[in-house]
Scaffold this active site. Sequence first.
Site, PDB file in Angstrom:
ATOM      1  N   LYS A   1      11.367  -5.085  64.990  1.00  0.00           N
ATOM      2  CA  LYS A   1      11.365  -5.669  66.334  1.00  0.00           C
ATOM      3  C   LYS A   1      11.469  -7.177  66.178  1.00  0.00           C
ATOM      4  O   LYS A   1      10.632  -7.828  65.571  1.00  0.00           O
ATOM      5  CB  LYS A   1      10.100  -5.284  67.092  1.00  0.00           C
ATOM      6  CG  LYS A   1      10.131  -5.742  68.561  1.00  0.00           C
ATOM      7  CD  LYS A   1       9.623  -7.155  68.732  1.00  0.00           C
ATOM      8  CE  LYS A   1       9.739  -7.604  70.187  1.00  0.00           C
ATOM      9  NZ  LYS A   1       8.809  -8.722  70.490  1.00  0.00           N
TER      10      LYS A   1
ATOM     11  N   ASP B   1       8.768  -3.865  71.956  1.00  0.00           N
ATOM     12  CA  ASP B   1       7.839  -3.282  70.983  1.00  0.00           C
ATOM     13  C   ASP B   1       7.799  -1.766  71.127  1.00  0.00           C
ATOM     14  O   ASP B   1       7.798  -1.033  70.131  1.00  0.00           O
ATOM     15  CB  ASP B   1       6.426  -3.840  71.193  1.00  0.00           C
ATOM     16  CG  ASP B   1       6.274  -5.271  70.722  1.00  0.00           C
ATOM     17  OD1 ASP B   1       7.112  -5.722  69.929  1.00  0.00           O
ATOM     18  OD2 ASP B   1       5.326  -5.947  71.157  1.00  0.00           O
TER      19      ASP B   1
ATOM     20  N   GLY C   1      12.705 -12.013  76.589  1.00  0.00           N
ATOM     21  CA  GLY C   1      12.018 -12.446  77.807  1.00  0.00           C
ATOM     22  C   GLY C   1      12.245 -13.895  78.174  1.00  0.00           C
ATOM     23  O   GLY C   1      12.588 -14.208  79.329  1.00  0.00           O
TER      24      GLY C   1
ATOM     25  N   GLY D   1      10.257 -13.544  69.859  1.00  0.00           N
ATOM     26  CA  GLY D   1       9.479 -14.774  69.720  1.00  0.00           C
ATOM     27  C   GLY D   1      10.302 -15.934  69.194  1.00  0.00           C
ATOM     28  O   GLY D   1      11.519 -16.005  69.363  1.00  0.00           O
TER      29      GLY D   1
ATOM     30  N   LYS E   1       0.563  -4.579  71.155  1.00  0.00           N
ATOM     31  CA  LYS E   1       1.337  -4.553  69.910  1.00  0.00           C
ATOM     32  C   LYS E   1       0.681  -3.615  68.890  1.00  0.00           C
ATOM     33  O   LYS E   1       1.363  -2.837  68.214  1.00  0.00           O
ATOM     34  CB  LYS E   1       1.443  -5.976  69.349  1.00  0.00           C
ATOM     35  CG  LYS E   1       2.609  -6.191  68.405  1.00  0.00           C
ATOM     36  CD  LYS E   1       2.804  -7.662  68.113  1.00  0.00           C
ATOM     37  CE  LYS E   1       3.331  -8.433  69.287  1.00  0.00           C
ATOM     38  NZ  LYS E   1       4.742  -8.118  69.605  1.00  0.00           N
TER      39      LYS E   1
END
Length: 305
Positions: A31, A197, A67, A34, A253
């Site tokens: 995944k 996730d 996001g 960030g 998570k």
Amino acid sequence: MENESASRIAHVLIEALPYIKRFKGKTLVIKYGGNAMTEEHLKHSFARDIVLLKLVGINPVVVHGGGPQIGKLLQRLGKSSHFVQGMRVTDAETMDVVEMVLGGLVNKEIVNLINQHGGAAVGLTGKDGDLVRAEKITVTQRSPETDEPEIIDLGHVGRVRSIDPGIVHTLVDGDFIPIIAPIGVGDDGFSYNINADLVAGKMAEVLQAEKLMLLTNTAGILDPNGQLLTGLSLSEVDDLIANGTISGGMIPKVNCATDALKGGVKSVHIIDGRIEHAVLLELLTDQGIGTLLMPSRSGAISSWV
């Protein structure tokens, strides 16, 4: 000095050899999100890591988020973002933007970067090949006015109902690297935005992956003194949630990680995507850089008692 440098390089390569041998032919679901997918040098570092894994015979499957990129485009379009319990309320217009950003801009940028560094990546959304079937999410929270529970419709926000991995197997068998945007389709024919996730965790389960790696903006799971916990079992994770050590945004998570382990994934790594070559450092070195989660204590080594 040159000899010392060469010796260090040789040592790193020798250290990596048993890991390459062990994981050759195995599937690794990553995944990607960030800082690792917003900072330029980290984007290139990640792409090179993925290409190297494929070249040594490991099969990476990447599921990415996006996001912040969605939020930026919505802002440019003059549309505000509203979140409930950490999930973006997604009306039909917002879903169009989500598909444009995740399935288009972000997905194709990752594909392009990997291909630039010598890989052969193919971009997908969960809609391709009927890969991800979704079901709509609604959430319940107490109304501050009446103190009664109210049901909130999040719009086009979903969870994974099922995964058909056929197209992923076809790509992996053809020596391609699948890059998957977390968009699914419901029985109603509508598109749904799904937490990356969750898609990565379910994908790892269905593929019976050797490992699931979750890139984050933290070092991993930390003890109450801020020290990294390098290895944990499922029972230890439950204890850490119960005593509040694992809290806030780390809980979803970790829940994703534990579900994957219970579903047959051999191990899960929560690692700091802000570190260059984080994937290689965690996978192919003795020390690693993040938190390793395994089903039982026999495979997990904890740095904290």
